[in-house]
Design an enzyme around this catalytic site. Structure first.
Site, PDB file in Angstrom:
ATOM      1  N   ARG A 110      -8.859  -2.922  -3.761  1.00 54.73           N
ATOM      2  CA  ARG A 110      -7.823  -3.710  -4.442  1.00 54.73           C
ATOM      3  C   ARG A 110      -8.480  -4.313  -5.665  1.00 54.73           C
ATOM      4  O   ARG A 110      -9.451  -5.083  -5.540  1.00 54.73           O
ATOM      5  CB  ARG A 110      -7.261  -4.786  -3.514  1.00 54.73           C
ATOM      6  N   HIS A 137       0.886   0.171  -6.711  1.00 59.19           N
ATOM      7  CA  HIS A 137       0.651  -0.242  -5.317  1.00 59.19           C
ATOM      8  C   HIS A 137       1.171   0.887  -4.415  1.00 59.19           C
ATOM      9  O   HIS A 137       2.178   0.740  -3.713  1.00 59.19           O
ATOM     10  CB  HIS A 137       1.361  -1.567  -5.041  1.00 59.19           C
ATOM     11  N   GLN A 140       2.042   0.486  -0.603  1.00 57.07           N
ATOM     12  CA  GLN A 140       3.262  -0.283  -0.371  1.00 57.07           C
ATOM     13  C   GLN A 140       4.492   0.621  -0.464  1.00 57.07           C
ATOM     14  O   GLN A 140       5.374   0.585   0.402  1.00 57.07           O
ATOM     15  CB  GLN A 140       3.354  -1.406  -1.417  1.00 57.07           C
ATOM     16  N   ARG A 300       3.360  -0.690   6.924  1.00 58.59           N
ATOM     17  CA  ARG A 300       2.114  -0.555   6.175  1.00 58.59           C
ATOM     18  C   ARG A 300       1.049   0.093   7.070  1.00 58.59           C
ATOM     19  O   ARG A 300       0.266   0.927   6.637  1.00 58.59           O
ATOM     20  CB  ARG A 300       1.619  -1.931   5.687  1.00 58.59           C
TER      21      ARG A 300
HETATM   22  N1   CP Z   1       2.330  -6.503   0.242  1.00 59.87           N
HETATM   23  C1   CP Z   1       0.999  -6.669   0.163  1.00 59.87           C
HETATM   24  O1   CP Z   1       0.266  -5.852  -0.397  1.00 59.87           O
HETATM   25  O2   CP Z   1       0.557  -7.807   0.759  1.00 59.87           O
HETATM   26  P1   CP Z   1      -0.922  -8.391   0.627  1.00 59.87           P
HETATM   27  O3   CP Z   1      -1.113  -8.831  -0.798  1.00 59.87           O
HETATM   28  O4   CP Z   1      -0.972  -9.528   1.595  1.00 59.87           O
HETATM   29  O5   CP Z   1      -1.895  -7.305   0.978  1.00 59.87           O
HETATM   30  N1  NVA Z   2       3.091  -7.797  -7.676  1.00 58.74           N
HETATM   31  C1  NVA Z   2       2.346  -8.509  -6.672  1.00 58.74           C
HETATM   32  C2  NVA Z   2       2.300  -7.730  -5.402  1.00 58.74           C
HETATM   33  C3  NVA Z   2       1.569  -8.382  -4.261  1.00 58.74           C
HETATM   34  C4  NVA Z   2       1.538  -7.528  -3.029  1.00 58.74           C
HETATM   35  C5  NVA Z   2       0.949  -8.785  -7.203  1.00 58.74           C
HETATM   36  O1  NVA Z   2       0.357  -7.916  -7.823  1.00 58.74           O
HETATM   37  O2  NVA Z   2       0.445  -9.896  -6.984  1.00 58.74           O
END
Ligand code: CP
Ligand code: NVA
Length: 312
Positions: A110, A137, A140, A300
């Site tokens: 990430r 993402h 997701q 997920r």
């Molecule tokens: N939706 C999602 O990616 O959640 P987190 O940021 O908690 O991993």
């Molecule tokens: N758009 C948000 C998604 C979090 C899962 C971010 O990048 O913070």
């Protein structure tokens, strides 16, 4: 549905999942079927990753992604090792990647910038999975498609509306939904459009699948007749200094009773979470019977298991 054995018959042709389109169309269809099978019969896959170790690198906070990927690896019989903190500060990214390459069978990261995940893939020979970047993402979107399909039995011909920032989650949903034959509409304020290169790619995908793509500043138009209405935070991780200005820009883009009421009567509310109740979504919609946000969170786990099975 055809029964899938515990060994996936379709492997990913691309070495990495850095962006949604690294998964070819037929691989995407297969992954969703595999994710359902993994969900139904988890024990059949319990040793699929035996002897494999995967490094998890997180530059940003996470609840769902971090825990579901760790759990997925564990339930498939593999091991995970995790590190938090900035990548490429204490030592160059290309050195980090070449160290990991000698120890592990895969990397999940990430990152703040898409270039970081691309650098990890460039400098290591093991599969790299994007667990969220500034642009995408993909994990997701896979779980979300699984969730919509479970609810409606199919995806082709449905309409998914995204209300809010043209961000990483919006990009991944757009690229994935259109390939599966779903109409996609995005309603966002001026100044918060999705990345134009990604929209151009999405237009190409829509032309192939026959689905429609609408990007508008009119939230009501985006939501009208939708089967699923999706919200994400107005201020993504790393944009905290823009929170005040964003709250002002987005205040008419809250998914509440009035806006959700324009969708179909059987429409579901979706959110990747974490959610800011009172900003992008009202508490009433988050908690209503048509909110599937925790089904998304559960999926997920299953979708990422399917991904790991196809990549490793
Ligand atoms: N939706 C999602 O990616 O959640 P987190 O940021 O908690 O991993
Ligand atoms: N758009 C948000 C998604 C979090 C899962 C971010 O990048 O913070």
């Amino acid at each position: 549905m055809t029964r899938l054995s515990h060994a996936p018959t379709v492997k990913m042709s691309a070495p990495d999942l850095l962006r949604d389109l690294d998964l070819a169309d037929e691989e995407l269809h297969y992954l969703l079927r595999l994710a359902s099978d993994v969900k139904r019969s988890p024990r059949e896959y319990a040793s699929a990753l035996a002897g494999k170790s995967i490094a998890l690198l997180f530059e940003k906070p996470s609840l769902r992604t971090r825990l579901t990927i760790e759990l997925a690896i564990k339930q498939l019989g593999g091991d995970s090792l995790s590190l938090e903190g900035p990548i490429g500060v204490r030592e160059p990214l290309k050195d980090i990647a070449r160290n990991l390459d000698r120890w592990v069978n895969g990397i999940v990261a990430r990152v703040f910038s898409q270039t970081t995940i691309e650098g990890l893939a460039e400098w290591s020979s093991v599969p790299v999975i994007n667990a969220l970047s500034d642009l995408f993402h993909p994990c997701q979107a896979l779980a979300d498609m699984q969730t919509i399909r479970e609810r409606f039995g199919e995806l082709d011909g449905l309409k998914l509306a995204f209300v809010g920032d043209g961000n990483n989650v919006a990009h991944s949903l757009m690229l994935t939904a259109l390939r599966l034959g779903m109409d996609f509409a995005l309603g966002c304020p001026r100044g918060y459009l999705p990345n134009p290169d990604i929209v151009a790619q999405a237009e190409g995908l829509a032309a192939v699948s026959g689905a429609s793509l609408v990007v508008t500043h009119d939230a009501a138009q985006a939501v009208s007749g939708a089967h699923a209405v999706y919200a994400d935070v107005w201020t993504s991780m790393g944009q905290e200094q823009e929170a005040v200005i964003r709250r002002r820009a987005f205040h008419e883009y809250q998914v509440n009773d009035a806006l959700f009421g324009l969708a179909r009567p059987d429409a579901v509310f979706m959110h990747c979470l974490p959610a800011k109740r009172g900003e992008e979504v009202s508490d009433a919609i988050m908690e209503c019977g048509r909110s599937v946000v925790f089904d998304q969170a559960e999926n997920r786990l299953h979708a990422q298991k399917a991904l790991l099975l196809m990549m490793l």
